[in-house]
Design an enzyme around this catalytic site. Structure first.
Site, PDB file in Angstrom:
ATOM      1  CG  ASP A  56      -1.886  -1.122   1.263  1.00  0.00           C
ATOM      2  OD1 ASP A  56      -2.205  -1.632   0.179  1.00  0.00           O
ATOM      3  OD2 ASP A  56      -2.326  -1.491   2.364  1.00  0.00           O
TER       4      ASP A  56
HETATM    5  N1  URA Z   1      -1.252  -5.963   3.828  1.00  0.00           N
HETATM    6  C1  URA Z   1      -1.756  -4.703   3.840  1.00  0.00           C
HETATM    7  O1  URA Z   1      -2.796  -4.460   4.408  1.00  0.00           O
HETATM    8  N2  URA Z   1      -1.053  -3.742   3.196  1.00  0.00           N
HETATM    9  C2  URA Z   1       0.123  -3.965   2.585  1.00  0.00           C
HETATM   10  O2  URA Z   1       0.729  -3.024   2.042  1.00  0.00           O
HETATM   11  C3  URA Z   1       0.627  -5.259   2.592  1.00  0.00           C
HETATM   12  C4  URA Z   1      -0.075  -6.256   3.219  1.00  0.00           C
END
Ligand code: URA
Length: 244
Positions: free
Chosen positions: A112
Site C-alpha cells: 500500500d
Molecule cells: N497488507 C496490507 O494491508 N497492506 C500492505 O501493504 C501489505 C499487506
C-alpha cells in the site's frame, strides 16, 4: 552481444539513441571508449562493466531488485495520487525495454501507499509469477504497529484464521507474535488486497503503521536505507526461487 544491443538492453534509450552515444564516444567498456557499435561484448550478468556518459553500470541479463519502499509511493505501473516506486530507480532501470509484451521492470506484488519496507522489482516474468503465485506460499513478514493494545485472544484468532469480506474461507497467519503491547510480527503466505489491515480489523484492532521486513529468506537489512535500492545477488534470486 553487440555493443549497441547491450547498451539498448540495459535501458539507455532507443536503439538509435544508443547508436548515437557510441558514435559520439560516450560509451566505455571495461574502462575504454568503444566507437564500434558492432563490437562483440561477452556480456556476463553482474560482471561486464561499462559506462555511458561517465555513468558506470554493470550488465544484468534480467533485473532483480530490492527496494526499501518509503511511505507515500504507489507500486502501480500507472500511479494516481502518489508518485510511483519507479521514480526511486535510476533512468536505465525505468527505461529497460521489456521483452515482447513485458512492461519492463515492475513491482512484484503490491505494498500500500502508506506501507514501508521490502519490495522486489523485476523484469523477469517467470520470477514475478513464482513470487506472486498463491500456490507457492512465499512467506512475507510484516512488522505491524497497532492502534489498540494486543492481547492473546487477538493473536490466537489471527493464527486460527479470520474471515474477510470477499471470501468465506478463513485466512490465517503462518506466524503471529506480539513483540510488545502495540507491535506484532505477522507472517503471511498469501497476498490478498490489504490483507494485514483487514485481518487486524477482523480481530477488532487497527493498523497504525505497516512495514515489510522479509520476503522468503530475504531480510531487509540496514544497508538499504528508505528510498534506496540494490541489485539482488544470484544466490538471493536462487534462494527466493526455492533453489538456494
Ligand atoms: N497488507 C496490507 O494491508 N497492506 C500492505 O501493504 C501489505 C499487506
Amino acid at each position: 552481444m553487440y555493443l549497441d544491443q547491450l547498451i539498448y538492453s540495459q535501458g539507455f534509450g532507443t536503439r538509435r539513441h544508443c547508436a548515437g552515444l557510441i558514435a559520439a564516444g560516450l560509451v566505455a567498456v571495461e574502462g575504454r571508449a568503444c566507437l564500434d557499435p558492432a563490437a562483440e561484448i561477452a556480456a556476463l550478468s553482474g560482471v561486464t562493466a561499462f559506462a555511458v556518459e561517465g555513468q558506470p553500470w554493470l550488465f544484468h541479463d534480467k533485473a532483480y531488485l530490492l527496494l526499501h519502499k518509503p511511505a507515500g509511493y504507489e507500486c502501480s505501473q500507472r500511479p494516481g495520487a502518489w508518485p510511483g516506486v519507479h521514480t526511486l530507480l535510476p533512468a536505465p532501470l525505468r527505461q529497460r525495454p521489456g521483452g515482447g509484451k513485458s512492461p519492463g521492470v515492475q513491482a512484484v506484488g503490491r505494498l500500500d501507499q502508506d506501507t514501508t519496507g521490502l519490495l522486489l522489482l523485476s523484469d523477469d516474468g517467470a520470477f514475478i509469477h513464482r513470487m506472486s503465485s498463491p500456490r507457492h506460499h512465499v512467506p512475507k513478514v510484516y512488522e505491524v504497529t497497532t492502534r489498540h493494545p494486543l492481547d492473546d485472544v487477538q493473536v490466537g484468532r489471527l493464527l486460527a484464521g479470520v474471515v474477510l469480506d470477499d471470501d468465506p474461507r478463513p485466512v490465517r497467519a503462518a506466524a503471529a507474535r506480539a513483540v510488545d503491547e502495540r507491535h506484532l510480527q505477522l507472517t503471511l503466505t498469501e497476498g490478498k488486497y490489504h490483507q494485514v489491515k483487514r485481518m487486524l480489523a477482523a480481530v477488532g484492532n487497527r493498523v497504525e503503521a505497516l512495514h515489510r521486513s522479509q520476503v522468503g529468506p530475504l531480510v531487509l537489512g540496514p544497508e538499504v536505507p528508505q528510498g534506496r535500492w540494490r541489485w539482488l545477488t544470484a544466490e538471493e534470486v536462487a534462494g527466493l526461487m526455492g533453489r538456494g
